[in-house]
Every structure is written in structure tokens, then in C-alpha cells.
Design an enzyme around this catalytic site. Structure first.
Site, PDB file in Angstrom:
ATOM      1  N   LYS A 168      44.573 113.108  33.914  1.00 30.24           N
ATOM      2  CA  LYS A 168      44.509 111.863  34.387  1.00 30.24           C
ATOM      3  C   LYS A 168      44.445 112.196  35.764  1.00 30.24           C
ATOM      4  CE  LYS A 168      46.500 109.013  30.602  1.00 30.24           C
ATOM      5  NZ  LYS A 168      45.335 108.037  30.549  1.00 30.24           N
ATOM      6  N   LYS A 273      39.107 102.533  21.492  1.00 28.09           N
ATOM      7  CA  LYS A 273      40.469 102.462  20.990  1.00 28.09           C
ATOM      8  C   LYS A 273      40.592 101.329  20.048  1.00 28.09           C
ATOM      9  CE  LYS A 273      42.045 104.665  25.375  1.00 28.09           C
ATOM     10  NZ  LYS A 273      42.580 104.385  26.698  1.00 28.09           N
TER      11      LYS A 273
END
Length: 360
Positions: A168, A273
Site C-alpha cells: 500500500k 471484492k
């Protein structure tokens, strides 16, 4: 269970506690509320199906202070439905009953019912992950933090045998992030370790291309959501000119116009997702449209507990993915539900010799 079976529903709320401050470009997560949905057949209460509704703060369309009240209403409505024993029909029924704007409830309800019709054994469908204990390759996730914390995570993942690392980026200094990625590349070639980065929309439209050029010098696999979601024109321009493949993530959430989005932006990859997109059918629809257009995809969890992670892993396995998935979030919490899910050697495994802890 017959097609007209009466199903009773209830739920348990658990506040999951992160083992560390989980940093993203949108802020730091310390806790996470999830709702475990239980489905039982009125005549056979000893068989329990479990699903998970887990709206994610700042991302889920259904995250709100009224979420729990709406969940109660949906479960009450569900008890008055004559549920089928066909998996496909159950998914269709849930989709018709639960509004699109409540994707996590859709996913939690349909997986609880699918578990129930498969005997309450935490199985949602036929798939190699559950049926054959076939592991799924996954990426090792590096969370944001200060340089030393991120470096510690990188060393740990590489030691654990991950050959796909996802870092990230977008919260600390960009030059420090480049240095961390260079550190990995100094030890492992692109053939040895695949590198992905996830900006969570942190880059500005004006500076994104310049940063992607810098990142591309490090032979990365892809970058997730480099600019904020919602500006299809800017994202299209970026996807056309980027030297680094772009994967859409947040861009897909809450979008009904799937074909229009894919045809307008023309990304290199999309990320699925199920909790955020509206469950199994919506996820499969995205994948079908992506494959028709030659767009790559992979599936990831959205910080669910092991109940949700198990369901997503089985869904991913049933679709025979060709590249590492994002399913390594099971050890994030101090109080996750104990389960047969294990991560080692860069893969997630279903170990049937390990028991499920009973939700409470």
C-alpha cells in the site's frame, strides 16, 4: 431442505481488533465491525449456515449508523420467503430481495443460505479449495506505516516465502516508498517476486502519470486505483498512457453500468471484492464482462473475518484464477474466529483437520 422450507435467521455482531494500526491512504483502521448471519431450517435447527455481512467504513455503500436496523429488517423479510434448495436460485432470490445499495447484506445472506444447503459445513459451492484442499496463491500485503514498520513487514513476507508482494502506497513520502520497492528489487528479480502496489486513489490526476512512470522503472505488475474513483475520463486517459498496468478497485463499487464503465475506462485489470460489489452474481458478472474484453482480474477480501474470507476463497477457487489473489487477511485481527484457514508458503490453505470456532 425442500423448496418451501422455512428458514430462521439471526446474527451476531463482533468488533474485530487489528493487531496493529492498519494504515491506508484513507486513514488508519484500529477496529472493524462485522455481522455473522446464521440461517437454520426450522425443522432441523442443529444444521447452521453462516455468512458474514461486513460493511467497510469509508467504502461500503451500505455503511451507515442505521446498518444494523436495516439488517434486522432484511432478516425478518427473509424469514417470510420460501427459499429454494438450488444454489443458483438462492442467489437470484437474495438479489431480488436485498437492494443493490446493500452489497454486504446480499453477500452475507446468500453465503449463509449456501452454507445451509450444503449441510452447515462452511461450504458454499463445489470448488477445489474446499473439496480438494487445493491452496490458492495469494499476495503478501504490506500495510502503510513508517519506513521501519513497512520494511519489517517486507522482510517477514519474503522470509515466509511469498513470491507476490502488494504494498500500500500513498500515505508516507513517495521517495521513501520508491526506496522500499527498490529494496525488494535489489534482492529479487521480477521473475522471482511479483510486485503490486495499491494507491487507494491517493494520487492527483495531475501527478499520477509522472508517479506511474517512476514506479514502472521497478518492473511492477500493476497499480491499484492510482487516482480517486468517479472520474472515468481521467482514469481512461491514465489507462491509455500509463507504462504500468492499472487495476480498478474502488472504481467498481456502487456501479450498475458495468459495461459502460469498462468500455469507457478500458483498464488493464479489475479487482473484485464481493462484499463491496453485491455478492456472488455481481462479482461473476464483472468477471464475465472483463474476460470478454481481455481485461485481467483477481479477487480480494475486504477485511472480513474468517467466515467471509472462507466464502470469498471458495468463490475465487470455483472460478479457477490464474494469478495470485488478495486473500491473506485472516491474521489481521486479535479476535478473529479460529478456522481451518492457514497461510503459508505464499498460499491460503483449507486444512480440514482444524476445527471452526463457534461464533459467539
Amino acid at each position: 431442505m425442500t423448496p418451501s422450507s422455512t428458514i430462521k435467521f439471526s446474527y451476531i455482531k463482533r468488533n474485530l481488533i487489528f493487531r496493529f494500526d492498519a494504515g491506508t491512504s484513507r486513514g488508519v483502521l484500529k477496529t472493524r465491525e462485522v455481522y455473522w448471519i446464521k440461517a437454520i431450517h426450522a425443522d432441523h435447527p442443529e444444521v447452521e449456515g453462516w455468512g458474514e455481512a461486513a460493511p467497510l467504513v469509508g467504502l461500503s455503500p451500505d455503511y451507515s449508523p442505521d446498518f444494523e436496523n436495516f439488517l434486522v429488517k432484511m432478516l425478518q423479510t427473509a424469514e417470510n420467503q420460501p427459499w429454494s434448495q438450488s444454489g443458483k436460485e438462492i442467489i437470484d432470490q437474495v438479489r431480488s430481495m436485498v437492494p443493490f445499495e446493500f452489497p454486504s447484506i446480499r453477500f452475507g445472506l446468500e453465503t449463509a443460505l449456501l452454507d445451509l444447503i450444503h449441510g452447515g459445513k462452511k461450504k458454499i459451492s463445489s470448488n477445489p479449495f474446499y473439496d480438494l484442499n487445493e491452496p490458492i496463491p495469494i499476495n503478501g500485503l504490506i500495510w502503510m506505516g513508517d519506513r521501519d514498520f513497512m520494511l519489517e513487514q517486507i522482510d517477514q513476507k519474503l522470509t515466509e516465502g511469498f513470491d507476490c508482494i502488494k504494498m500500500k502506497i500513498g500515505a508516507i513520502d513517495f521517495e521513501q516508498e520508491i526506496a522500499l520497492l527498490k529494496y525488494i528489487r535489489s534482492r529479487f528479480s521480477p521473475e522471482e517476486v511479483v510486485l503490486r502496489v495499491d494507491a487507494n486513489g491517493a494520487f492527483s490526476n495531475q501527478k499520477a502519470l509522472e508517479k506511474l512512470r517512476r514506479l514502472a522503472d521497478l518492473s511492477l505488475h500493476s497499480i491499484e486505483q492510482p487516482i480517486p474513483a468517479g472520474n472515468w475520463k481521467a482514469m481512461h486517459q491514465l489507462c491509455q498512457s500509463t507504462p504500468l498496468p492499472v487495476a480498478l478497485d474502488e472504481e467498481l463499487i456502487g456501479v450498475k453500468e458495468k459495461e459502460q464503465l469498462l468500455d469507457t475506462i478500458q483498464p488493464q485489470h479489475i479487482i473484485l471484492k464481493p462484499t463491496l460489489l453485491g455478492g456472488i452474481q455481481e462479482t461473476q458478472a464483472w468477471i464475465g464482462l472483463a474476460e470478454e474484453r481481455g481485461i485481467g482480474w483477481w479477487m480480494t477480501s475486504a477485511l472480513e473475518s474468517n467466515i467471509g474470507l472462507n466464502a470469498i476463497s471458495q468463490l475465487a477457487s470455483s472460478l479457477h484464477p490464474s494469478i495470485p489473489q488478495g486473500l491473506g487477511t485472516g491474521k489481521l485481527y486479535l479476535n478473529n474466529l479460529e478456522s481451518p484457514l492457514e497461510v503459508h508458503s505464499g498460499k491460503i490453505h483449507y486444512n480440514p483437520s482444524l476445527p471452526w470456532e463457534y461464533p459467539a
